[in-house]
Design a protein around this motif. Structure first.
Motif, PDB file in Angstrom:
ATOM      1  N   GLN A  24       0.832  -1.202   0.000  1.00 14.72           N
ATOM      2  CA  GLN A  24       0.000   0.000   0.000  1.00 14.72           C
ATOM      3  C   GLN A  24       0.869   1.256   0.000  1.00 14.72           C
ATOM      4  N   GLU A  25       1.933   1.256   0.757  1.00 19.14           N
ATOM      5  CA  GLU A  25       2.845   2.409   0.774  1.00 19.14           C
ATOM      6  C   GLU A  25       3.604   2.521  -0.548  1.00 19.14           C
ATOM      7  N   VAL A  26       3.980   1.401  -1.125  1.00 17.79           N
ATOM      8  CA  VAL A  26       4.643   1.426  -2.432  1.00 17.79           C
ATOM      9  C   VAL A  26       3.700   2.044  -3.459  1.00 17.79           C
ATOM     10  N   ASN A  27       2.441   1.625  -3.424  1.00 19.18           N
ATOM     11  CA  ASN A  27       1.457   2.174  -4.362  1.00 19.18           C
ATOM     12  C   ASN A  27       1.245   3.666  -4.144  1.00 19.18           C
ATOM     13  N   ALA A  28       1.256   4.105  -2.878  1.00 21.29           N
ATOM     14  CA  ALA A  28       1.105   5.524  -2.576  1.00 21.29           C
ATOM     15  C   ALA A  28       2.288   6.319  -3.121  1.00 21.29           C
ATOM     16  N   LEU A  29       3.495   5.792  -2.968  1.00 19.46           N
ATOM     17  CA  LEU A  29       4.681   6.452  -3.519  1.00 19.46           C
ATOM     18  C   LEU A  29       4.612   6.513  -5.046  1.00 19.46           C
ATOM     19  N   MET A  30       4.157   5.428  -5.663  1.00 22.03           N
ATOM     20  CA  MET A  30       4.008   5.415  -7.120  1.00 22.03           C
ATOM     21  C   MET A  30       3.013   6.477  -7.572  1.00 22.03           C
ATOM     22  N   ASP A  31       1.921   6.624  -6.828  1.00 18.62           N
ATOM     23  CA  ASP A  31       0.925   7.650  -7.157  1.00 18.62           C
ATOM     24  C   ASP A  31       1.533   9.045  -7.115  1.00 18.62           C
ATOM     25  N   VAL A  32       2.341   9.301  -6.093  1.00 18.01           N
ATOM     26  CA  VAL A  32       2.985  10.611  -5.968  1.00 18.01           C
ATOM     27  C   VAL A  32       3.900  10.872  -7.163  1.00 18.01           C
ATOM     28  N   LEU A  33       4.712   9.892  -7.523  1.00 15.65           N
ATOM     29  CA  LEU A  33       5.612  10.060  -8.662  1.00 15.65           C
ATOM     30  C   LEU A  33       4.845  10.236  -9.972  1.00 15.65           C
ATOM     31  N   GLN A  34       3.805   9.442 -10.164  1.00 12.11           N
ATOM     32  CA  GLN A  34       3.013   9.556 -11.386  1.00 12.11           C
ATOM     33  C   GLN A  34       2.337  10.918 -11.476  1.00 12.11           C
ATOM     34  N   ASN A  35       1.808  11.412 -10.368  1.00  8.07           N
ATOM     35  CA  ASN A  35       1.179  12.735 -10.363  1.00  8.07           C
ATOM     36  C   ASN A  35       2.192  13.831 -10.651  1.00  8.07           C
ATOM     37  N   PHE A  36       3.385  13.695 -10.081  1.00 10.11           N
ATOM     38  CA  PHE A  36       4.446  14.677 -10.328  1.00 10.11           C
ATOM     39  C   PHE A  36       4.776  14.764 -11.820  1.00 10.11           C
ATOM     40  N   TYR A  37       4.988  13.607 -12.453  1.00 11.18           N
ATOM     41  CA  TYR A  37       5.337  13.615 -13.864  1.00 11.18           C
ATOM     42  C   TYR A  37       4.158  13.999 -14.746  1.00 11.18           C
ATOM     43  N   ALA A  38       2.944  13.697 -14.336  1.00 11.95           N
ATOM     44  CA  ALA A  38       1.761  14.116 -15.090  1.00 11.95           C
ATOM     45  C   ALA A  38       1.639  15.642 -15.069  1.00 11.95           C
ATOM     46  N   MET A  39       1.912  16.255 -13.921  1.00 13.20           N
ATOM     47  CA  MET A  39       1.861  17.715 -13.827  1.00 13.20           C
ATOM     48  C   MET A  39       2.948  18.357 -14.686  1.00 13.20           C
ATOM     49  N   ARG A  40       4.144  17.755 -14.691  1.00  6.06           N
ATOM     50  CA  ARG A  40       5.222  18.287 -15.531  1.00  6.06           C
ATOM     51  C   ARG A  40       4.864  18.175 -17.004  1.00  6.06           C
ATOM     52  N   LEU A  41       4.282  17.038 -17.397  1.00  5.18           N
ATOM     53  CA  LEU A  41       3.885  16.847 -18.785  1.00  5.18           C
ATOM     54  C   LEU A  41       2.802  17.842 -19.170  1.00  5.18           C
TER      55      LEU A  41
END
Length: 66
Positions: A24-41
């Motif tokens: 669950q924590e791994v998935n939460a970290l993945m969500d944060v990274l994906q959101n970060f790169y989505a905002m940059r894109l």
């Protein structure tokens, strides 16, 4: 085989994932990274749209490519 040196950002990401207690924590970290790169894109696409590099004509051409 040649050794690879990781930069500070890479090390921080590895340490963050290493500290995750469960999936669950791994998935939460993945969500944060994906959101970060989505905002940059999104910001980059907006910049390209604003300066005219990206427009509806370009999007229409891209849609038809494989």
């Amino acid at each position: 085989m040649e050794a690879t040196t990781l930069n500070k950002s890479q090390m921080m990401i590895l340490e963050s994932f290493a500290g995750a207690k469960d999936e669950q924590e791994v998935n939460a970290l993945m969500d944060v990274l994906q959101n970060f790169y989505a905002m940059r894109l999104e910001a980059e696409m907006q910049r390209l749209w604003d300066n005219g590099t990206l427009n509806q004509e370009v999007l229409d051409k891209l849609r038809d490519e494989h």
